[in-house]
Design a protein around this motif. Structure first.
Motif, short mmCIF file in Angstrom:
data_model
loop_
_atom_site.label_atom_id
_atom_site.label_comp_id
_atom_site.label_asym_id
_atom_site.label_seq_id
_atom_site.Cartn_x
_atom_site.Cartn_y
_atom_site.Cartn_z
N TRP A 46 -3.17 37.95 -9.90
CA TRP A 46 -1.91 38.68 -9.73
C TRP A 46 -2.03 39.77 -8.66
CZ3 TRP A 46 2.58 36.85 -10.85
CH2 TRP A 46 2.68 35.88 -11.85
N ILE A 47 -3.19 40.40 -8.57
CA ILE A 47 -3.38 41.38 -7.48
C ILE A 47 -3.35 40.65 -6.14
CG2 ILE A 47 -5.10 42.89 -6.40
CD1 ILE A 47 -5.79 43.89 -9.21
N GLY A 48 -3.89 39.45 -6.09
CA GLY A 48 -3.83 38.65 -4.87
C GLY A 48 -2.39 38.35 -4.47
N TYR A 49 -1.56 37.98 -5.45
CA TYR A 49 -0.14 37.76 -5.16
C TYR A 49 0.51 39.05 -4.66
CZ TYR A 49 0.25 33.06 -7.22
OH TYR A 49 0.14 31.72 -7.46
N GLY A 50 0.15 40.16 -5.26
CA GLY A 50 0.71 41.45 -4.82
C GLY A 50 0.32 41.76 -3.38
N ALA A 51 -0.96 41.52 -3.04
CA ALA A 51 -1.43 41.76 -1.67
C ALA A 51 -0.70 40.85 -0.69
CB ALA A 51 -2.94 41.53 -1.58
N LEU A 52 -0.49 39.59 -1.07
CA LEU A 52 0.23 38.66 -0.20
C LEU A 52 1.67 39.13 0.00
CD1 LEU A 52 0.43 36.05 1.41
CD2 LEU A 52 0.90 34.84 -0.75
N ALA A 53 2.32 39.59 -1.07
CA ALA A 53 3.70 40.08 -0.95
C ALA A 53 3.77 41.29 -0.02
CB ALA A 53 4.25 40.43 -2.33
N LEU A 54 2.81 42.20 -0.16
CA LEU A 54 2.78 43.38 0.73
C LEU A 54 2.53 42.97 2.17
CD1 LEU A 54 0.74 45.90 -1.46
CD2 LEU A 54 3.16 46.10 -0.82
N LEU A 55 1.66 42.01 2.39
CA LEU A 55 1.38 41.54 3.74
C LEU A 55 2.63 40.90 4.37
CD1 LEU A 55 -0.48 40.96 6.13
CD2 LEU A 55 -1.19 38.87 4.95
N LEU A 56 3.32 40.07 3.61
CA LEU A 56 4.52 39.42 4.13
C LEU A 56 5.60 40.46 4.45
CD1 LEU A 56 4.69 36.24 1.87
CD2 LEU A 56 3.90 36.41 4.25
N LEU A 57 5.71 41.48 3.60
CA LEU A 57 6.65 42.57 3.86
C LEU A 57 6.28 43.29 5.15
CD1 LEU A 57 9.00 44.41 2.98
CD2 LEU A 57 7.35 45.69 1.60
N ARG A 58 4.98 43.57 5.34
CA ARG A 58 4.53 44.26 6.56
C ARG A 58 4.76 43.41 7.81
NH1 ARG A 58 4.38 46.21 10.55
NH2 ARG A 58 2.86 47.64 11.49
N LEU A 59 4.53 42.10 7.70
CA LEU A 59 4.76 41.22 8.84
C LEU A 59 6.25 41.17 9.19
CD1 LEU A 59 2.29 38.30 8.04
CD2 LEU A 59 1.97 40.19 9.66
N PHE A 60 7.10 41.12 8.18
CA PHE A 60 8.54 41.16 8.41
C PHE A 60 8.94 42.48 9.08
CE2 PHE A 60 12.79 42.34 6.74
CZ PHE A 60 13.53 41.35 7.34
N TRP A 61 8.33 43.58 8.62
CA TRP A 61 8.62 44.91 9.18
C TRP A 61 8.15 45.00 10.63
CZ3 TRP A 61 12.07 48.11 7.81
CH2 TRP A 61 12.01 49.47 8.14
#
Length: 198
Positions: A46-61
């Motif tokens: 679940w932490i891995g999923y959280g890190a992936l979500a944060l990364l995708l958000l940062r890439l979108f940003w």
């Protein structure tokens, strides 16, 4: 109205709250998953999923965010990175509003490696929202099939190698940030906390 002296002491705004949130969130996830948790634990997943979500958000940003957060502010440039490294070794320093060319390459390397870690981690899960650990599922599949498939083993090996590379890159990133802070006279770590740089 803020005086010139107060404005100068407050520093220039460089990193917006979303950049700082994703940076520190991903850093914490990488440290916890890489150093504290066992591979395949539910919390690890679940932490891995959280890190992936944060990364995708940062890439979108990186496409629509503030000026210093956009990819256009720190394009990958190997020649510029090598020139910056030579300047650092020679004791010279140039200032950049966003990442310097060497830091930019590190950022892209970290993001790419994290994408490999996250993608292989997802591929290792037969259930996208697992209720059991990877190890429990692995043992069950191994029992049912008489062993793990070659593809499954390859994915797991890539995941582990990429995770180790990610930790190495993170350590080099921290060393580089301290070296750049010392050379430039600016506290880059504090800037990623406050969002402001002198």
């Amino acid at each position: 109205m803020m005086s010139d002296l107060a404005r100068e002491s407050a520093g220039v705004r460089v990193w917006d709250p979303l950049v700082r949130l994703t940076h520190w969130g991903i850093a914490l996830a990488v440290l916890v998953n890489g150093l504290l948790l066992r591979d395949g634990d539910i919390v690890h997943i679940w932490i891995g999923y959280g890190a992936l979500a944060l990364l995708l958000l940062r890439l979108f940003w990186g496409f629509i965010g503030t000026e210093s957060a956009r990819f256009s502010a720190f394009p990958p440039n190997l020649r510029g990175a090598l020139a910056h490294l030579r300047s650092m070794i020679a004791g010279r320093h140039s200032r950049y509003r966003s990442h310097n060319p060497l830091g930019a390459l590190m950022v892209y390397a970290l993001w790419a490696t994290l994408l490999v870690v996250a993608t292989t981690g997802v591929l290792m899960q037969s259930d996208p929202f697992p209720q059991e650990t990877h190890q429990e599922r692995y043992e069950q599949v191994e029992h049912e099939r008489g062993g793990e498939s070659e593809a499954g083993e390859a994915i797991e090996e890539v995941h582990e190698a990429a995770a180790n590379l990610l930790l190495l890159l993170a350590a080099l990133h921290v060393i580089g940030a301290f070296a750049e802070s010392r050379l430039s006279g600016q506290n880059l770590i504090a800037a990623m906390i406050t969002g402001r740089r002198s």
